[in-house]
Every structure is written in structure tokens, then in C-alpha cells.
Design a protein around this motif. Structure first.
Motif, PDB file in Angstrom:
ATOM      1  N   SER A   1      -1.823  -1.168  -4.007  1.00 47.57           N
ATOM      2  CA  SER A   1      -2.562   0.090  -4.122  1.00 47.57           C
ATOM      3  C   SER A   1      -1.594   1.248  -4.029  1.00 47.57           C
ATOM      4  CB  SER A   1      -3.649   0.206  -3.037  1.00 47.57           C
ATOM      5  OG  SER A   1      -3.086   0.244  -1.738  1.00 47.57           O
TER       6      SER A   1
ATOM      7  N   TRP B   1      -4.830  -0.826  -7.418  1.00 43.26           N
ATOM      8  CA  TRP B   1      -5.892   0.134  -7.132  1.00 43.26           C
ATOM      9  C   TRP B   1      -5.290   1.506  -6.860  1.00 43.26           C
ATOM     10  CZ3 TRP B   1      -6.102  -4.532  -4.019  1.00 43.26           C
ATOM     11  CH2 TRP B   1      -7.064  -5.450  -4.445  1.00 43.26           C
TER      12      TRP B   1
ATOM     13  N   LEU C   1       0.888  -1.158   0.000  1.00 42.09           N
ATOM     14  CA  LEU C   1       0.000   0.000   0.000  1.00 42.09           C
ATOM     15  C   LEU C   1       0.930   1.213   0.000  1.00 42.09           C
ATOM     16  CD1 LEU C   1      -3.276   0.534   1.901  1.00 42.09           C
ATOM     17  CD2 LEU C   1      -1.456   2.209   2.278  1.00 42.09           C
TER      18      LEU C   1
ATOM     19  N   THR D   1       0.451   2.344 -11.770  1.00 41.83           N
ATOM     20  CA  THR D   1      -0.272   1.235 -12.397  1.00 41.83           C
ATOM     21  C   THR D   1       0.578   0.533 -13.442  1.00 41.83           C
ATOM     22  OG1 THR D   1      -1.288   2.705 -14.049  1.00 41.83           O
ATOM     23  CG2 THR D   1      -2.509   2.329 -12.012  1.00 41.83           C
TER      24      THR D   1
ATOM     25  N   TRP E   1      -1.593   5.625  -3.456  1.00 39.34           N
ATOM     26  CA  TRP E   1      -2.405   6.728  -2.930  1.00 39.34           C
ATOM     27  C   TRP E   1      -1.746   8.044  -3.322  1.00 39.34           C
ATOM     28  CZ3 TRP E   1      -6.834   5.419  -0.004  1.00 39.34           C
ATOM     29  CH2 TRP E   1      -7.001   4.030   0.176  1.00 39.34           C
TER      30      TRP E   1
ATOM     31  N   ASN F   1      -6.016   4.946  -4.771  1.00 39.59           N
ATOM     32  CA  ASN F   1      -6.785   5.593  -3.704  1.00 39.59           C
ATOM     33  C   ASN F   1      -7.882   4.697  -3.138  1.00 39.59           C
ATOM     34  OD1 ASN F   1      -5.206   7.922  -3.934  1.00 39.59           O
ATOM     35  ND2 ASN F   1      -6.541   8.774  -5.506  1.00 39.59           N
ATOM     36  N   ASP F   2      -7.640   3.415  -3.168  1.00 42.82           N
ATOM     37  CA  ASP F   2      -8.511   2.441  -2.504  1.00 42.82           C
ATOM     38  C   ASP F   2      -7.723   1.148  -2.426  1.00 42.82           C
ATOM     39  OD1 ASP F   2     -10.663   1.340  -1.235  1.00 42.82           O
ATOM     40  OD2 ASP F   2     -12.103   1.720  -2.861  1.00 42.82           O
ATOM     41  N   HIS F   3      -8.177   0.231  -1.604  1.00 44.19           N
ATOM     42  CA  HIS F   3      -7.527  -1.077  -1.539  1.00 44.19           C
ATOM     43  C   HIS F   3      -8.574  -2.152  -1.326  1.00 44.19           C
ATOM     44  CE1 HIS F   3      -3.702  -3.370  -1.044  1.00 44.19           C
ATOM     45  NE2 HIS F   3      -4.569  -4.262  -0.572  1.00 44.19           N
TER      46      HIS F   3
END
Length: 336
Positions: free
Chosen positions: A246, A268, A91, A259, A248, A270-272
């Protein structure tokens, strides 16, 4: 095709939902023998299935070590294999991220299913400028998560799958503490019965630490710093796994780079962990290969066959000249 059937073996720890699914299939009119369930342990029922000569395809969801054994057993008969294995999802929090969103995403993403999810957030890699605020925010939010009986509406997170697994998770945390990592919250087996383990945040971990590199499969999140975008991407990819990740950030170009360059089957922004059935799920490297969910998953269960038919009745085809060149030459000589 006629005669096709499915044999499903659930984990010996969670057989009841699969047996219920089989009963529902029967009630829905699925003919006997089409959908079959075999229960038992991996060392008996599992090995018997993966080494069976009559399989067209073997799919396995579970740990990477077991997945590798399944592939080896299936290889003896040339059986195709699809593997959905472990993960160590990073993350990545860049310096321009919405800190509150990242904190909530980290807690939710690391504690879903009690952390017993191969795509769960396990390695928070945070910009140095946000690091201490992120650690404090995650610890505070984790401390508000209620652990208890899942039948109680007030409960946020239930127990782990078994006491044996809980003890394995606890032992990994204990070793991390002994190695010098900072256990910010959680990290102790609670008193009482059951396989409960609290949400646990471990800061200041090293890149070679066991807790950073190996799959925990429990409600444990590690946090380390990154020193810029290049370092963040490098750290995200410094793993044998490649299932999910993810990133952020508020920056569209930074998101696009994440990505592209993070080597994971799902990234992902800004989300996980918002898994949806319309999107493919599957990883790279030690996380396996092949996809489940979405229309891509159907490819795993299909065998492509090439069929070509000639109905002209012509004996000599144009391509035959590649074989009969000398015959043609001799024939032309005779004609002269």
C-alpha cells in the motif's frame, strides 16, 4: 467435464470449517465424489496429494518453503501448479500522506486475523518527516486494541492459531530486540493460557534484519524511514516477496508511480487489505503465481483445447505446398 472432481485438504489446525463446507455441499445436492475433503498433516496427506499422478491441477495456499516443495512434488508428473504463498507487504507512507489515515490503516492492516494473513501490512516505510509521529500514533492505537476471547464482543483480536506458532512469533521479536531494534509496544508473551500475543510495533529496524525480511505471520509491524520517493520505492521492492503493498499519499502522480513501480500483485492507495472478490489476488516472486478470486481465477482451472475440422473433402490443401514443393516442380516439368 464428466468425471471432474475436487479434493480439498485443509490445514490440520483448521479442518472444521472445510468439513462443514463439504456437508453443506452435500445438502445442496452436489453429487457424491464431486467435492471431497481429506484431512491430515502436510507430511502425510499433503505429500500424498501433491505427488499423486492423477491430478490435473494442484493449488496450494501457505508458506513459501512448503509451496516450493509442493511444486517440486507435482513436477514429477508434470502437474500444473497454482501457488498463493507468503508475503512481506510494505506500507509506504509518503511525506504528504494523511498521517491519521495512515496510522489507522497501519494498525488495521497489520492486525487483521491477528496478523496471520499473507497480505497483512508488515513493513511500514515512512517518510523521515512523519516518522516519529507515525511511531507514536501507531503505538498509542495498538495499545488500545483489546486482546482476548473472540466470543466476547469487547474483544478486538483473538489468539494466534497455536501456542507453537505464538512461540515462533515471540522468538522472532526477541531476536529483533537482541539485535538492537526498538520494541515500542507489545513484544512480550502475556501470562495465562492460550496462544495470545499482543499487537507489537518495532521501530528502527535495519534492512537486513530478520524481522524486516522474513514473514512473521503475526501481529507485528516494523517501522523504518525512507528519504524520498526513490528510496521509498526501492525499500518497498527490497524483498523476495511480491504479494501486496500500500502507498499513502495525497498526490495523484506519486500514487500512480507507486502502483506502477512497486512489484506486487496488488497495490492499494490510502488503504490496506480491502480484499474484494471481484478483484484478482495473487503475487510475484516468492509469493507464488496464478490468481484466486475474480474471473481471472477461473483461468487456472481451465484447459484450453484447439479444435479444427475440415469438411470440404479436398485432398490437397493450399498449405501443402510447403511440403510438396519438389513434387510440384516435377509435376510442372512433366506437363511441359
Amino acid at each position: 467435464a464428466a468425471g471432474c472432481s475436487i479434493v480439498l485438504k485443509p490445514s490440520e489446525l483448521t479442518p472444521l470449517t472445510t468439513l462443514r463446507l463439504a456437508r453443506l455441499a452435500t445438502e445442496a445436492g452436489v453429487p457424491d465424489g464431486v467435492f471431497n475433503v481429506v484431512t491430515g498433516t502436510g507430511v502425510d496427506a499433503g505429500v500424498a496429494l501433491s505427488s499423486h499422478a492423477g491430478l490435473d491441477l494442484m493449488t496450494f495456499t501457505g508458506s513459501t518453503p512448503v509451496g516450493r516443495r509442493v511444486m517440486a512434488q507435482a513436477a514429477a508428473h508434470g502437474t500444473r501448479v497454482q501457488l498463493e504463498l507468503g508475503g512481506k507487504a510494505p506500507l509506504v507512507v509518503f511525506g504528504d500522506a494523511d498521517l491519521d489515515a495512515a496510522i489507522h490503516g497501519a494498525v488495521a492492516g497489520s492486525l487483521i486475523n491477528g496478523g496471520q494473513d499473507c497480505t497483512a501490512a508488515t513493513r511500514a516505510i515512512v517518510a523521515e518527516s512523519l516518522y516519529e509521529d507515525f511511531v507514536a500514533g501507531v503505538a498509542e492505537l495498538m495499545g488500545r486494541v483489546v486482546v482476548g476471547d473472540p466470543r466476547d464482543p469487547a474483544t478486538d483480536m483473538g489468539s494466534l492459531i497455536s501456542v507453537a506458532h505464538r512461540d515462533r512469533v515471540a522468538a522472532m521479536v526477541d531476536r529483533a530486540r537482541d539485535a538492537g531494534a526498538r520494541v515500542v509496544t507489545g513484544g512480550r508473551v502475556p501470562e495465562g493460557r492460550g496462544a495470545f500475543y499482543p499487537p507489537t510495533l518495532i521501530a528502527d529496524v535495519g534492512e537486513q534484519d530478520e524481522i524486516y525480511r522474513d514473514e512473521v505471520f503475526g501481529p507485528v509491524l516494523t517501522v523504518s524511514k525512507h528519504h524520498g520517493d526513490d528510496d521509498a520505492i526501492r525499500r518497498a521492492n527490497d524483498t523476495e516477496f511480491g504479494l501486496a503493498a500500500s502507498a499513502w499519499t495525497r498526490d495523484l502522480y506519486r500514487a500512480g508511480r507507486a502502483t506502477r513501480e512497486i512489484a506486487a500483485g496488488c497495490v492499494w492507495i490510502n488503504d490496506h487489505i480491502p480484499i474484494i472478490s471481484e478483484m484478482p489476488h495473487g503475487g510475484f516472486g516468492a509469493s507464488g503465481f496464478g490468481k484466486d478470486m475474480s474471473s481471472y481465477s477461473l483461468d487456472e482451472y481451465l484447459t484450453v483445447k484447439h479444435v479444427m475440422t475440415d469438411i470440404t473433402g479436398v485432398a490437397r490443401k493450399p498449405w501443402h505446398r510447403t511440403v510438396f514443393a519438389s513434387v510440384d516442380a516435377a509435376t510442372q516439368g512433366d506437363a511441359r
